[in-house]
Design a protein around this motif. Structure first.
Motif, PDB file in Angstrom:
ATOM      1  N   LYS A  22       0.828  -1.207   0.000  1.00 49.23           N
ATOM      2  CA  LYS A  22       0.000   0.000   0.000  1.00 49.23           C
ATOM      3  C   LYS A  22       0.863   1.260   0.000  1.00 49.23           C
ATOM      4  O   LYS A  22       0.482   2.284  -0.585  1.00 49.23           O
ATOM      5  CB  LYS A  22      -0.964  -0.024   1.186  1.00 49.23           C
ATOM      6  N   ALA A  23       2.036   1.167   0.639  1.00 54.15           N
ATOM      7  CA  ALA A  23       2.947   2.312   0.629  1.00 54.15           C
ATOM      8  C   ALA A  23       3.462   2.566  -0.789  1.00 54.15           C
ATOM      9  O   ALA A  23       3.578   3.718  -1.228  1.00 54.15           O
ATOM     10  CB  ALA A  23       4.109   2.061   1.583  1.00 54.15           C
ATOM     11  N   THR A  24       3.778   1.495  -1.514  1.00 53.98           N
ATOM     12  CA  THR A  24       4.265   1.631  -2.882  1.00 53.98           C
ATOM     13  C   THR A  24       3.160   2.152  -3.800  1.00 53.98           C
ATOM     14  O   THR A  24       3.389   2.986  -4.673  1.00 53.98           O
ATOM     15  CB  THR A  24       4.776   0.280  -3.416  1.00 53.98           C
ATOM     16  N   GLU A  49      -6.941 -13.873   0.578  1.00 56.47           N
ATOM     17  CA  GLU A  49      -6.753 -13.288   1.904  1.00 56.47           C
ATOM     18  C   GLU A  49      -5.895 -12.030   1.814  1.00 56.47           C
ATOM     19  O   GLU A  49      -6.162 -11.021   2.478  1.00 56.47           O
ATOM     20  CB  GLU A  49      -6.106 -14.312   2.834  1.00 56.47           C
ATOM     21  N   PHE A  50      -4.862 -12.079   0.970  1.00 56.05           N
ATOM     22  CA  PHE A  50      -4.028 -10.905   0.745  1.00 56.05           C
ATOM     23  C   PHE A  50      -4.874  -9.776   0.144  1.00 56.05           C
ATOM     24  O   PHE A  50      -4.751  -8.607   0.533  1.00 56.05           O
ATOM     25  CB  PHE A  50      -2.877 -11.262  -0.190  1.00 56.05           C
ATOM     26  N   ALA A  51      -5.728 -10.128  -0.816  1.00 60.03           N
ATOM     27  CA  ALA A  51      -6.580  -9.124  -1.458  1.00 60.03           C
ATOM     28  C   ALA A  51      -7.458  -8.422  -0.427  1.00 60.03           C
ATOM     29  O   ALA A  51      -7.656  -7.203  -0.485  1.00 60.03           O
ATOM     30  CB  ALA A  51      -7.436  -9.779  -2.543  1.00 60.03           C
ATOM     31  N   ARG A  52      -7.988  -9.174   0.521  1.00 60.96           N
ATOM     32  CA  ARG A  52      -8.839  -8.572   1.563  1.00 60.96           C
ATOM     33  C   ARG A  52      -8.063  -7.555   2.399  1.00 60.96           C
ATOM     34  O   ARG A  52      -8.642  -6.599   2.922  1.00 60.96           O
ATOM     35  CB  ARG A  52      -9.407  -9.654   2.471  1.00 60.96           C
ATOM     36  N   GLU A  53      -6.763  -7.772   2.525  1.00 60.50           N
ATOM     37  CA  GLU A  53      -5.929  -6.874   3.322  1.00 60.50           C
ATOM     38  C   GLU A  53      -5.627  -5.569   2.598  1.00 60.50           C
ATOM     39  O   GLU A  53      -5.390  -4.543   3.238  1.00 60.50           O
ATOM     40  CB  GLU A  53      -4.601  -7.570   3.666  1.00 60.50           C
ATOM     41  N   VAL A  54      -5.619  -5.605   1.260  1.00 57.82           N
ATOM     42  CA  VAL A  54      -5.133  -4.430   0.526  1.00 57.82           C
ATOM     43  C   VAL A  54      -6.189  -3.741  -0.329  1.00 57.82           C
ATOM     44  O   VAL A  54      -5.973  -2.613  -0.772  1.00 57.82           O
ATOM     45  CB  VAL A  54      -3.934  -4.806  -0.372  1.00 57.82           C
ATOM     46  N   LEU A  55      -7.341  -4.373  -0.568  1.00 55.03           N
ATOM     47  CA  LEU A  55      -8.336  -3.785  -1.462  1.00 55.03           C
ATOM     48  C   LEU A  55      -9.124  -2.646  -0.813  1.00 55.03           C
ATOM     49  O   LEU A  55      -9.464  -2.697   0.362  1.00 55.03           O
ATOM     50  CB  LEU A  55      -9.330  -4.847  -1.930  1.00 55.03           C
ATOM     51  N   PRO A 106      -4.734   2.033  -0.835  1.00 58.39           N
ATOM     52  CA  PRO A 106      -5.240   0.686  -1.070  1.00 58.39           C
ATOM     53  C   PRO A 106      -5.409   0.394  -2.561  1.00 58.39           C
ATOM     54  O   PRO A 106      -5.543   1.308  -3.374  1.00 58.39           O
ATOM     55  CB  PRO A 106      -6.585   0.671  -0.339  1.00 58.39           C
ATOM     56  N   ALA A 107      -5.422  -0.884  -2.909  1.00 59.09           N
ATOM     57  CA  ALA A 107      -5.552  -1.299  -4.304  1.00 59.09           C
ATOM     58  C   ALA A 107      -7.015  -1.305  -4.738  1.00 59.09           C
ATOM     59  O   ALA A 107      -7.919  -1.520  -3.932  1.00 59.09           O
ATOM     60  CB  ALA A 107      -4.957  -2.691  -4.486  1.00 59.09           C
ATOM     61  N   ASP A 108      -7.231  -1.074  -6.028  1.00 63.41           N
ATOM     62  CA  ASP A 108      -8.558  -1.220  -6.616  1.00 63.41           C
ATOM     63  C   ASP A 108      -8.741  -2.613  -7.212  1.00 63.41           C
ATOM     64  O   ASP A 108      -9.856  -3.121  -7.267  1.00 63.41           O
ATOM     65  CB  ASP A 108      -8.767  -0.181  -7.722  1.00 63.41           C
ATOM     66  N   ILE A 109      -7.630  -3.211  -7.656  1.00 62.66           N
ATOM     67  CA  ILE A 109      -7.669  -4.528  -8.296  1.00 62.66           C
ATOM     68  C   ILE A 109      -6.499  -5.366  -7.797  1.00 62.66           C
ATOM     69  O   ILE A 109      -5.373  -4.871  -7.707  1.00 62.66           O
ATOM     70  CB  ILE A 109      -7.543  -4.428  -9.831  1.00 62.66           C
TER      71      ILE A 109
END
Length: 252
Positions: free
Chosen positions: A132-134, A170-176, A138-141
């Motif tokens: 998320k820092a990069t 699970e990773f997607a849930r953390e960053v989306l 948060p990500a959209d996709i």
């Protein structure tokens, strides 16, 4: 008449390209090379500058569902050699500074225009925050064309790839961000029912799709989950007690 250059014959059909020699190659290697030589998507990828034929799977899925949009932040898990990252960067306008694409892999990857590359394991505890820092938020996709190393045993390979997709989800849930989307490769089989049930809990819509670029004789297909909704915290959380174990996900 046999051909070695893919020239056209009567009926305007391309002749099959054949290996000039099979010396030193196993039967499976010969079959793979023959398939590659005669695969129109391989030829097209070379012509259009994509790093792999897999790029067209993402092109075809997005042409149908239109989930990649200008200005979005995209994560590509297991990105090497970079075909999906190329497509994502083009469609969100990353090269023009309108969006952002971060590619993640354990293997190194040659630079892609408009793509930031992070050589890391997405399973590391620090990976979501680092990502998320990069991305700058948060990500959209979240994209995943990853596949576990094949053992040759179909049941085992199916379980391994489903487990990998569950970890990616699970990773997607953390960053989306809310409303975000998750696209991942799975295999037909049946053991992915739990995965689908979990995705349907956290996303507004979940569909299976098999793009034309996915070989007809392959068991692979893709699951596309859109409209991410973060589970609401339990009413008991933050009151000195633990969250209820039977708390259902909300639709926030």
């Amino acid at each position: 008449m046999s051909g070695t250059g893919g020239k056209r014959s009567d009926g305007d059909r391309p002749l099959a390209v054949r290996l000039k020699t099979a010396r030193g190659r196993t039967t499976s290697q010969q079959q793979w090379l023959n398939r590659q030589l005669n695969d129109p998507y391989v030829t097209r990828a070379k012509r259009e500058g994509y790093r792999s034929r897999a790029a067209f799977k993402l092109v075809e899925i997005d042409d149908k569902y239109r989930f990649l949009k200008r200005g979005q932040r995209v994560v590509d898990l297991g990105a090497a050699p970079g075909g999906w990252s190329q497509v994502a960067a083009q469609r969100v306008g990353a090269a023009a500074g309108q969006g952002r694409v971060v590619a993640i892999d354990l293997l190194d990857m040659a630079p892609v225009a408009g793509v930031d590359f992070e050589m890391m394991d997405f399973l590391e505890p620090s990976a979501p925050e680092r990502l998320k820092a990069t991305l700058g938020g948060p990500a959209d996709i979240v994209l995943s064309d990853m596949a576990a190393n094949a053992t040759g045993h179909k049941a085992t390979d199916h379980l391994r790839i489903v487990a990998l997709v569950e970890l990616a989800a699970e990773f997607a849930r953390e960053v989306l961000a809310p409303g975000g989307a998750f696209l991942a490769k799975v295999l037909q089989g049946g053991t992915e029912k739990t995965l689908l049930a979990d995705l349907k809990r956290d996303f507004a819509k979940v569909v299976h799709v098999k793009p034309p670029a996915s070989r007809a004789d392959s068991a692979e297909l893709y699951v596309l989950a859109t409209g991410f909704r973060r589970p609401l915290p339990s009413p008991l959380a933050g009151e000195g007690g633990e969250q209820s174990s039977d708390c259902e996900a909300g639709e926030g």
